[in-house]
Design a protein around this motif. Structure first.
Motif, PDB file in Angstrom:
ATOM      1  N   SER A  72      61.911 -75.159 -14.750  1.00 39.01           N
ATOM      2  CA  SER A  72      62.471 -74.486 -15.926  1.00 39.01           C
ATOM      3  C   SER A  72      63.735 -75.187 -16.410  1.00 39.01           C
ATOM      4  O   SER A  72      63.930 -75.379 -17.617  1.00 39.01           O
ATOM      5  N   THR A  73      64.589 -75.593 -15.459  1.00 39.36           N
ATOM      6  CA  THR A  73      65.823 -76.284 -15.834  1.00 39.36           C
ATOM      7  C   THR A  73      65.518 -77.657 -16.426  1.00 39.36           C
ATOM      8  O   THR A  73      66.152 -78.076 -17.407  1.00 39.36           O
ATOM      9  N   ILE A  74      64.546 -78.358 -15.862  1.00 35.29           N
ATOM     10  CA  ILE A  74      64.162 -79.658 -16.412  1.00 35.29           C
ATOM     11  C   ILE A  74      63.630 -79.495 -17.832  1.00 35.29           C
ATOM     12  O   ILE A  74      63.928 -80.305 -18.722  1.00 35.29           O
ATOM     13  N   ALA A  75      62.849 -78.439 -18.063  1.00 38.73           N
ATOM     14  CA  ALA A  75      62.326 -78.193 -19.410  1.00 38.73           C
ATOM     15  C   ALA A  75      63.462 -78.002 -20.401  1.00 38.73           C
ATOM     16  O   ALA A  75      63.432 -78.537 -21.522  1.00 38.73           O
ATOM     17  N   LEU A  76      64.495 -77.252 -20.007  1.00 37.87           N
ATOM     18  CA  LEU A  76      65.653 -77.069 -20.885  1.00 37.87           C
ATOM     19  C   LEU A  76      66.409 -78.374 -21.086  1.00 37.87           C
ATOM     20  O   LEU A  76      66.915 -78.654 -22.179  1.00 37.87           O
ATOM     21  N   PHE A  77      66.498 -79.189 -20.034  1.00 43.61           N
ATOM     22  CA  PHE A  77      67.138 -80.495 -20.138  1.00 43.61           C
ATOM     23  C   PHE A  77      66.404 -81.368 -21.155  1.00 43.61           C
ATOM     24  O   PHE A  77      67.019 -82.062 -21.971  1.00 43.61           O
ATOM     25  N   ILE A  78      65.086 -81.317 -21.127  1.00 42.47           N
ATOM     26  CA  ILE A  78      64.291 -82.093 -22.076  1.00 42.47           C
ATOM     27  C   ILE A  78      64.540 -81.630 -23.504  1.00 42.47           C
ATOM     28  O   ILE A  78      64.699 -82.440 -24.424  1.00 42.47           O
ATOM     29  N   ASP A  96      64.483 -93.933 -22.119  1.00 42.25           N
ATOM     30  CA  ASP A  96      64.226 -94.524 -20.799  1.00 42.25           C
ATOM     31  C   ASP A  96      65.173 -93.957 -19.741  1.00 42.25           C
ATOM     32  O   ASP A  96      64.766 -93.669 -18.606  1.00 42.25           O
ATOM     33  N   ILE A  97      66.432 -93.782 -20.119  1.00 35.62           N
ATOM     34  CA  ILE A  97      67.416 -93.225 -19.178  1.00 35.62           C
ATOM     35  C   ILE A  97      67.100 -91.767 -18.867  1.00 35.62           C
ATOM     36  O   ILE A  97      67.182 -91.326 -17.712  1.00 35.62           O
ATOM     37  N   ILE A  98      66.717 -91.013 -19.893  1.00 34.61           N
ATOM     38  CA  ILE A  98      66.376 -89.596 -19.696  1.00 34.61           C
ATOM     39  C   ILE A  98      65.181 -89.461 -18.754  1.00 34.61           C
ATOM     40  O   ILE A  98      65.184 -88.650 -17.822  1.00 34.61           O
ATOM     41  N   LEU A  99      64.157 -90.262 -18.990  1.00 35.65           N
ATOM     42  CA  LEU A  99      62.960 -90.198 -18.147  1.00 35.65           C
ATOM     43  C   LEU A  99      63.282 -90.604 -16.702  1.00 35.65           C
ATOM     44  O   LEU A  99      62.769 -89.996 -15.749  1.00 35.65           O
ATOM     45  N   LYS A 100      64.119 -91.600 -16.550  1.00 30.82           N
ATOM     46  CA  LYS A 100      64.520 -92.012 -15.197  1.00 30.82           C
ATOM     47  C   LYS A 100      65.247 -90.880 -14.488  1.00 30.82           C
ATOM     48  O   LYS A 100      65.016 -90.616 -13.297  1.00 30.82           O
ATOM     49  N   ALA A 101      66.114 -90.191 -15.210  1.00 34.88           N
ATOM     50  CA  ALA A 101      66.845 -89.081 -14.631  1.00 34.88           C
ATOM     51  C   ALA A 101      65.905 -87.964 -14.200  1.00 34.88           C
ATOM     52  O   ALA A 101      66.073 -87.360 -13.132  1.00 34.88           O
ATOM     53  N   ILE A 102      64.908 -87.676 -15.012  1.00 30.78           N
ATOM     54  CA  ILE A 102      63.966 -86.603 -14.690  1.00 30.78           C
ATOM     55  C   ILE A 102      63.177 -86.941 -13.429  1.00 30.78           C
ATOM     56  O   ILE A 102      62.924 -86.068 -12.586  1.00 30.78           O
TER      57      ILE A 102
END
Length: 197
Positions: free
Chosen positions: A156-162, A187-193
């Motif tokens: 849920s938190t990752i979804a909000l981050f996205i 690319d940075i966002i996806l790496k973080a996820i």
């Protein structure tokens, strides 16, 4: 006696109005802008959709419904949850190249313009974000099951981050960032996820 039949398609008229609001924002959109785009009379607009605010809220609901339905369809057709998330984030890059790609997101645009001074619209925005969050959370959970996101991460938190990240990307695009710059951020966002736990 039956009412006089409509001389226009309400769904087409609503979509035309939605595009005007999306392009110009609520305040900058005049009734004449709407009438011209919708190709209807003022009386027909009021009879079918109500006043400007009522029309706008219907447009916002249509946008949320259509966007969420498209997201769900893309998730259902994706080879993996991670593929969907990657494509979803990279759509911010693709939008920059599209004819109307720098309009941003109608929901987030409206949040910036109206949410703090219109409780009805603020509620619509929160409801819309909740719908988007639900689809993204499903995608994250699928990616976790497939081993592409740590299982211990909070979906849920990752979804909000996205959602927050995508909002920022849309703002960058509206400000004039090019496609390469947008993709670098993606690319940075996806790496973080993939690394979050």
């Amino acid at each position: 006696m039956s009412g006089r039949p409509l001389e226009f398609d309400p769904a087409i008229a609503l979509k035309a109005a939605m595009n005007v609001f999306w392009e110009k924002g609520y305040e900058a959109t005049s009734m004449q802008d709407l009438l011209t785009a919708m190709q209807i009379s003022k009386s027909s607009l009021y009879l079918e959709f109500g006043d400007k605010k009522s029309l706008f809220r219907q447009c916002l609901a249509r946008y949320i419904h259509d966007f969420a339905a498209a997201m769900q369809q893309q998730l259902d057709q994706a080879d993996s949850g991670w593929q969907f998330l990657s494509q979803f984030m990279s759509s911010a890059r693709d939008d920059v190249r599209a004819a109307h790609g720098r309009r941003g997101c109608l929901v987030m645009n409206t949040a910036s313009e109206l949410a703090q001074r219109d409780t009805d619209t603020a509620g619509d925005i929160l409801a819309g974000i909740a719908v988007f969050r639900g689809v993204l959370e499903s995608a994250v959970k699928r990616a976790q099951q497939e081993g592409n996101i740590p299982a211990e991460s909070d979906a849920s938190t990752i979804a909000l981050f996205i959602i927050s990240s995508m909002s920022g990307l849309k703002i960058q695009a509206k400000a004039g960032a090019d496609a390469n710059a947008i993709q670098s951020i993606v690319d940075i966002i996806l790496k973080a996820i993939r690394q979050v736990a």
